[in-house]
Design a protein around this motif. Structure first.
Motif, PDB file in Angstrom:
ATOM      1  N   ARG A 384       0.393  -0.776  -0.238  1.00 16.23           N
ATOM      2  CA  ARG A 384      -0.037  -0.153  -0.038  1.00 16.23           C
ATOM      3  C   ARG A 384       0.422   0.907  -0.169  1.00 16.23           C
ATOM      4  O   ARG A 384       0.700   2.037   0.480  1.00 16.23           O
ATOM      5  CB  ARG A 384      -1.222  -0.064   1.400  1.00 16.23           C
ATOM      6  N   GLY A 385       2.350   0.915   0.385  1.00 23.13           N
ATOM      7  CA  GLY A 385       3.047   2.235   0.104  1.00 23.13           C
ATOM      8  C   GLY A 385       3.341   2.746  -1.610  1.00 23.13           C
ATOM      9  O   GLY A 385       3.038   2.234  -1.963  1.00 23.13           O
ATOM     10  N   PRO A 386       3.500   4.568  -1.260  1.00 29.15           N
ATOM     11  CA  PRO A 386       4.363   4.589  -2.732  1.00 29.15           C
ATOM     12  C   PRO A 386       5.798   3.785  -3.486  1.00 29.15           C
ATOM     13  O   PRO A 386       6.142   2.943  -2.734  1.00 29.15           O
ATOM     14  CB  PRO A 386       4.411   6.385  -2.676  1.00 29.15           C
ATOM     15  N   VAL A 387       5.618   4.148  -4.206  1.00 30.09           N
ATOM     16  CA  VAL A 387       6.823   4.213  -5.348  1.00 30.09           C
ATOM     17  C   VAL A 387       7.669   5.104  -4.679  1.00 30.09           C
ATOM     18  O   VAL A 387       7.263   6.008  -5.775  1.00 30.09           O
ATOM     19  CB  VAL A 387       6.553   3.826  -6.869  1.00 30.09           C
ATOM     20  N   THR A 388       8.791   5.317  -4.679  1.00 30.88           N
ATOM     21  CA  THR A 388       9.766   6.355  -4.336  1.00 30.88           C
ATOM     22  C   THR A 388      10.314   6.607  -5.226  1.00 30.88           C
ATOM     23  O   THR A 388      11.033   5.785  -5.820  1.00 30.88           O
ATOM     24  CB  THR A 388       9.969   6.506  -3.057  1.00 30.88           C
ATOM     25  N   VAL A 389      10.143   7.566  -6.334  1.00 25.78           N
ATOM     26  CA  VAL A 389      11.142   8.101  -8.150  1.00 25.78           C
ATOM     27  C   VAL A 389      11.772   8.666  -7.471  1.00 25.78           C
ATOM     28  O   VAL A 389      11.408  10.261  -7.287  1.00 25.78           O
ATOM     29  CB  VAL A 389      10.335   7.871  -8.726  1.00 25.78           C
ATOM     30  N   ILE A 408      15.848  19.709 -20.484  1.00 21.55           N
ATOM     31  CA  ILE A 408      15.708  21.255 -20.762  1.00 21.55           C
ATOM     32  C   ILE A 408      14.413  20.697 -22.113  1.00 21.55           C
ATOM     33  O   ILE A 408      13.464  20.648 -21.876  1.00 21.55           O
ATOM     34  CB  ILE A 408      16.699  21.628 -21.569  1.00 21.55           C
ATOM     35  N   LEU A 409      15.253  19.007 -22.428  1.00 20.05           N
ATOM     36  CA  LEU A 409      14.625  18.577 -23.681  1.00 20.05           C
ATOM     37  C   LEU A 409      13.216  17.267 -22.706  1.00 20.05           C
ATOM     38  O   LEU A 409      11.930  17.315 -23.283  1.00 20.05           O
ATOM     39  CB  LEU A 409      14.604  17.797 -24.549  1.00 20.05           C
ATOM     40  N   ALA A 410      13.311  17.166 -21.630  1.00 17.91           N
ATOM     41  CA  ALA A 410      12.517  15.713 -21.465  1.00 17.91           C
ATOM     42  C   ALA A 410      12.000  15.796 -19.742  1.00 17.91           C
ATOM     43  O   ALA A 410      11.676  14.730 -19.515  1.00 17.91           O
ATOM     44  CB  ALA A 410      13.336  14.757 -21.563  1.00 17.91           C
ATOM     45  N   GLY A 411      12.662  16.460 -18.901  1.00 19.66           N
ATOM     46  CA  GLY A 411      12.833  16.947 -17.755  1.00 19.66           C
ATOM     47  C   GLY A 411      11.022  17.441 -17.297  1.00 19.66           C
ATOM     48  O   GLY A 411      10.402  16.480 -16.694  1.00 19.66           O
ATOM     49  N   GLU A 412      10.520  18.033 -17.962  1.00 20.69           N
ATOM     50  CA  GLU A 412       8.589  18.537 -17.652  1.00 20.69           C
ATOM     51  C   GLU A 412       8.146  17.034 -17.977  1.00 20.69           C
ATOM     52  O   GLU A 412       7.098  16.835 -17.410  1.00 20.69           O
ATOM     53  CB  GLU A 412       8.276  19.801 -18.203  1.00 20.69           C
ATOM     54  N   GLN A 413       8.146  16.589 -19.430  1.00 19.82           N
ATOM     55  CA  GLN A 413       7.241  15.366 -19.681  1.00 19.82           C
ATOM     56  C   GLN A 413       7.622  14.041 -18.057  1.00 19.82           C
ATOM     57  O   GLN A 413       6.536  13.545 -18.083  1.00 19.82           O
ATOM     58  CB  GLN A 413       7.709  14.880 -21.061  1.00 19.82           C
ATOM     59  N   VAL A 414       8.878  13.992 -17.602  1.00 14.03           N
ATOM     60  CA  VAL A 414       9.244  12.762 -17.009  1.00 14.03           C
ATOM     61  C   VAL A 414       8.428  12.882 -15.951  1.00 14.03           C
ATOM     62  O   VAL A 414       7.459  12.174 -15.308  1.00 14.03           O
ATOM     63  CB  VAL A 414      10.644  12.570 -17.349  1.00 14.03           C
ATOM     64  N   VAL A 415       7.991  14.515 -15.087  1.00 17.08           N
ATOM     65  CA  VAL A 415       7.665  14.724 -13.568  1.00 17.08           C
ATOM     66  C   VAL A 415       6.450  14.521 -14.208  1.00 17.08           C
ATOM     67  O   VAL A 415       6.014  14.748 -13.487  1.00 17.08           O
ATOM     68  CB  VAL A 415       8.415  16.043 -13.647  1.00 17.08           C
ATOM     69  N   ARG A 416       5.773  15.224 -15.380  1.00 20.99           N
ATOM     70  CA  ARG A 416       3.990  15.188 -15.538  1.00 20.99           C
ATOM     71  C   ARG A 416       3.925  14.011 -15.419  1.00 20.99           C
ATOM     72  O   ARG A 416       2.840  12.962 -14.723  1.00 20.99           O
ATOM     73  CB  ARG A 416       4.020  15.862 -16.752  1.00 20.99           C
ATOM     74  N   ALA A 420       1.243  12.086 -12.424  1.00 22.82           N
ATOM     75  CA  ALA A 420       0.236  11.939 -13.074  1.00 22.82           C
ATOM     76  C   ALA A 420      -0.191  10.864 -12.520  1.00 22.82           C
ATOM     77  O   ALA A 420      -1.471   9.372 -12.154  1.00 22.82           O
ATOM     78  CB  ALA A 420       0.125  11.265 -14.576  1.00 22.82           C
ATOM     79  N   ASP A 421       0.928   9.632 -11.885  1.00 23.89           N
ATOM     80  CA  ASP A 421       0.611   8.035 -12.055  1.00 23.89           C
ATOM     81  C   ASP A 421       0.268   7.805 -10.535  1.00 23.89           C
ATOM     82  O   ASP A 421       1.260   8.651  -9.555  1.00 23.89           O
ATOM     83  CB  ASP A 421       2.401   7.483 -11.199  1.00 23.89           C
ATOM     84  N   ALA A 639       8.307   7.732 -22.343  1.00 22.60           N
ATOM     85  CA  ALA A 639       7.265   6.666 -23.035  1.00 22.60           C
ATOM     86  C   ALA A 639       8.912   5.487 -22.525  1.00 22.60           C
ATOM     87  O   ALA A 639       9.725   5.555 -21.880  1.00 22.60           O
ATOM     88  CB  ALA A 639       7.929   6.307 -24.673  1.00 22.60           C
ATOM     89  N   GLY A 640       8.296   4.230 -21.821  1.00 32.92           N
ATOM     90  CA  GLY A 640       9.016   3.323 -21.083  1.00 32.92           C
ATOM     91  C   GLY A 640       8.533   3.639 -19.764  1.00 32.92           C
ATOM     92  O   GLY A 640       9.042   2.246 -18.531  1.00 32.92           O
ATOM     93  N   LEU A 641       7.945   4.442 -19.223  1.00 33.49           N
ATOM     94  CA  LEU A 641       8.485   5.045 -17.515  1.00 33.49           C
ATOM     95  C   LEU A 641       7.284   4.147 -16.858  1.00 33.49           C
ATOM     96  O   LEU A 641       7.521   2.901 -15.361  1.00 33.49           O
ATOM     97  CB  LEU A 641       7.925   6.105 -17.513  1.00 33.49           C
ATOM     98  N   GLY A 642       6.116   3.384 -17.582  1.00 31.15           N
ATOM     99  CA  GLY A 642       5.585   2.667 -16.709  1.00 31.15           C
ATOM    100  C   GLY A 642       5.801   1.386 -16.927  1.00 31.15           C
ATOM    101  O   GLY A 642       5.257   0.139 -15.653  1.00 31.15           O
ATOM    102  N   GLU A 643       6.159   0.411 -17.231  1.00 30.07           N
ATOM    103  CA  GLU A 643       7.204  -1.025 -17.466  1.00 30.07           C
ATOM    104  C   GLU A 643       8.011  -0.618 -16.343  1.00 30.07           C
ATOM    105  O   GLU A 643       8.115  -1.460 -15.555  1.00 30.07           O
ATOM    106  CB  GLU A 643       7.790  -0.928 -18.977  1.00 30.07           C
ATOM    107  N   LEU A 644       9.033   0.454 -16.215  1.00 30.36           N
ATOM    108  CA  LEU A 644      10.007   0.656 -15.076  1.00 30.36           C
ATOM    109  C   LEU A 644       9.145   0.293 -13.766  1.00 30.36           C
ATOM    110  O   LEU A 644       9.773  -0.061 -12.567  1.00 30.36           O
ATOM    111  CB  LEU A 644      10.390   2.066 -15.546  1.00 30.36           C
ATOM    112  N   LEU A 645       8.011   1.264 -13.632  1.00 31.81           N
ATOM    113  CA  LEU A 645       7.241   1.248 -11.899  1.00 31.81           C
ATOM    114  C   LEU A 645       7.145   0.240 -12.368  1.00 31.81           C
ATOM    115  O   LEU A 645       7.235  -0.380 -10.689  1.00 31.81           O
ATOM    116  CB  LEU A 645       6.730   2.124 -12.269  1.00 31.81           C
TER     117      LEU A 645
END
Length: 715
Positions: A384-389, A408-416, A420-421, A639-645
């Motif tokens: 029930r705990g969070p996944v700390t990233v 610069i190129l990916a930071g905002e997309q990764v954080v968003r 959202a998860d 892309a690929g973040l869901g698989e990582l989590l």
């Protein structure tokens, strides 16, 4: 490209400058019309506003100082407008008017006299050698003058206040007495300040002469007999490169010290029991040539490194402050050192492939002894705990290569995507130099921080989320954390350092970049406003067991800090605390760029991902960067973040665990013998090489008859 202040601070500067502009304009209109209420309100408001900023928001107006519109000029303009208003509104006789204007001019003359005396005091109190953790009682170093006397930023608005108030009251009432009284009080204060500051030029408060200090330092070197030193030179924000090696140096079985070149760096070095010496001038640095020092270890390349390399009696080893697949990790400059110490086989191969002139025989694998605080993974996060990233991107570097940083190129997309998860708790720890070269990196970092701040739950929700932990002492832990570290993301980044910078540019004694009491672990409390000389006298030889106490306090602070945070609260982590290793221990997974953070994180055996902003296909990116062989590759769109989590939550989906174990040994070397053992062995062998060289040089320098009688010649 230099970068300006952070957006929020920039808005504060613009707002404060706008208020001053409005007040000066109103005071000008009040003096020109003339209108006594408007003149008095604007003049008093301007002075009060400056004093309030100085008290509660120091450094807000520092950009105006850089434009030469500093406190002295602003106060002069304020007094000039007051005098013009008095001339229109008050019926002053010839003598009264002359006394008023003459007295005001005398105030400024006394102010500049105080500045001149301050310059003399600062030069006199600038020693050729500065130390920490060294008993300097023999030098009888006196405390620094109060900062009110040495800093015009503090002195001018406060000591001019009686004159300004007196002029405004004269403008309102028409009587010259108030103006003359106020100007007289300010003149007395300025003259008193100059006289008081001049007492630091008297023999009782004067430090020893330069040669006497150097002679004292020679005697200390002869008595301490150092064998190994950590040499560091760098600018603001680079102290972490040396700090990461302090515990390793302290663990050696030899007498060690830290050698610095920049005065401000002396207070940026973390708490340590090692003697710390700062030798800014090359001529004084050469005193090490005649000491017992055998080896200097270099965690970074710097322009001033070449100066110490001239000393032939010392062997030099380059250890770097981290290893990655970047070109900077196999810099051609490394060939100037006697040896290059690396973590494992990967770095040895990196130098061989780079062909930058580093002989493979000079490469020594010592591991990464400072990774001992990193705890191995204890299993997946609670159900029930969070996944700390932990998202820890590197900085943009000195080039415009878009693959350097993902901010610069990916930071905002990764954080968003992470925000959202619902499973994710995000820890964002950017590199301390992010945005120092590229404005786009600074802007992207600011937007990422804003996204995280906007996603924070209301205080009531956060408290409810913490559950029973709050009742078990989390408030107390929060108080400890707040007291030791302040806010996680300061409301006014760098405001205090800007103040110190402005002070140093004027006539005050050299100021450090923090302007706060030094922790007791650094050798006793040092008052705010102390200069380098006063700190040197206060931070004497450390008490027995102090290092262990400091380490225990740091662990207690880290535990209190993490316990005080909401279980699912996203955090922006800046500054030296909590350090990156503490963040590794809290996180379940790392997202980073191609940097030394990745190699260090492998010691935890936890999953990690690397963001590919290089433009290379994933296969080519993995082949070009050995540190990402066991990583999940994330595209700029996350892309690929869901698989990582998913692989973090369910270890059966983690197909890279074996690859991580193999890569860990390739990058960091074998676990047995421990890294600290290999490091000590490398130190011993290089010290032996230095001893052998000195012996050979001694034989060469001895007379022929003496050489013929030596045992070697007899054989």
């Amino acid at each position: 490209m230099p970068v300006g202040p952070p957006p929020r601070r920039g808005l504060n500067v613009l707002a404060a400058s706008g208020v001053l502009l409005v007040l000066f304009t109103a005071q000008f209109l009040g003096a020109l019309l003339p209108n006594a209420p408007l003149l008095c309100a604007a003049g008093a408001g301007g002075l009060g506003f400056e004093l309030a900023l100085r008290r509660w928001r120091p450094g807000t107006l520092s950009p105006l100082n850089r434009l030469r519109f500093d406190e002295t000029v602003r106060q002069l303009l304020r007094d000039l407008l007051s005098v013009v208003g008095v001339g229109h509104l008050a019926d002053l006789g010839g003598a009264a008017g002359l006394l008023l204007v003459g007295g005001l001019l005398a105030c400024y003359a006394a102010h500049f006299l105080c500045r001149a005396v301050g310059v003399l005091v600062r030069r006199q109190r600038t020693l050729p050698v500065l130390t920490r953790n060294v008993d300097a009682d023999e030098l009888r170093l006196s405390p620094a003058p109060p900062r009110l006397l040495t800093s015009p930023i503090r002195r001018v608005p406060l000591l001019s206040a009686p004159a300004t108030v007196g002029l405004l009251v004269t403008a309102a009432t028409g009587g010259p007495a108030w103006g003359l009284l106020g100007v007289g009080v300010s003149l007395a204060l300025f003259c008193g300040a100059a006289g008081r500051l001049a007492t630091w030029l008297l023999p009782a408060k004067r430090p020893p002469a330069q040669e006497a200090v150097l002679e004292w330092f020679r005697r200390w070197l002869a008595e301490y007999r150092p064998e190994v030193g950590l040499y560091f030179s760098g600018g603001s924000g680079t102290a972490y490169q040396a700090n990461m090696w302090l515990s390793t140096m302290a663990a050696l079985d030899r007498r060690a010290l830290v050698v610095l070149r920049e005065r401000p760096m002396l207070q940026q070095i973390a708490a340590t029991d090692l003697p710390v010496v700062c030798l800014p001038r090359v001529a004084n640095l050469m005193l090490l040539e005649h000491s017992s020092l055998k080896v200097l270890i270099h965690p970074a390349n710097a322009p001033r490194t070449s100066q110490v390399l001239r000393i032939p009696t010392i062997k030099h080893a380059f250890v770097n402050h981290g290893e990655s697949d970047k070109l900077s990790s196999c810099n051609p400059y490394a060939k100037v050192y006697d040896e290059v110490w690396v973590a494992g086989p990967a770095a040895r191969r990196r130098y061989a492939l780079a062909d930058v002139g580093v002989d493979d025989r000079d490469v020594v694998e010592v591991g990464r002894p400072q990774l001992a605080p990193i705890r191995p993974a204890a299993g997946p996060p609670p159900a029930r705990g969070p996944v700390t990233v932990l998202y820890a991107p590197t900085w943009e570097g000195w080039t415009d290569d878009p693959g350097n940083t993902s901010v610069i190129l990916a930071g905002e997309q990764v954080v968003r995507a992470l925000l959202a998860d619902p499973r994710v708790r995000l820890l964002y720890k950017p590199h301390p130099m992010t945005g120092t070269v590229n404005r786009e990196a600074a802007a992207a970092d600011a937007r990422i921080r804003a996204l995280i701040a906007a996603s924070a739950p209301p205080p009531a929700a956060a408290a409810a989320e913490s559950g029973g932990a709050a009742e078990d002492g989390a408030p107390a832990a929060a108080a400890v954390a707040d007291a030791m570290a302040g806010p996680i993301e300061p409301a006014e980044p760098a405001s205090v350092s800007d103040t110190a910078e402005a002070d140093a540019a004027e006539d005050g004694p050299p100021a450090d970049s923090t302007s706060r009491p030094v922790a007791a672990g650094d050798g006793g409390m040092v008052r705010v406003g102390a200069d380098d000389l006063e700190r040197m006298g206060a931070q004497g030889a450390p008490a027995a067991g102090r290092a262990a106490g400091v380490a225990a306090a740091a662990e207690t602070w880290a535990a209190a800090f993490w316990a005080s945070q909401p279980a699912r609260g996203h955090l922006v982590l800046t500054g030296p605390r909590p350090d990156i290793y503490s963040c590794f221990n809290q996180a379940d997974v790392l997202i980073a760029d191609v940097s030394s953070v990745v190699a260090d994180h492998l010691a935890s055996a936890k999953p990690y991902a690397v963001v590919n902003t290089s433009g290379l296909p994933a296969a080519d990116f993995r082949a070009a960067n050995p540190t990402v062989r066991a990583a999940t590759i994330l595209a700029p769109d996350a892309a690929g973040l869901g698989e990582l989590l998913d692989s973090v939550v369910d270890p059966t989906l983690d197909r890279l665990a074996t690859a991580r174990a193999e890569l860990t040994e390739y990058l960091l070397g074998p676990a047995d013998p421990p890294s600290i053992v290999r490091f000590r062995r490398a130190v011993d062998e290089l010290c032996a090489a230095a001893d052998a060289r000195r012996a050979r040089q001694g034989e060469t320098a001895s007379p022929p008859a003496e050489r013929s009688a030596s045992p070697r010649s007899a054989r």
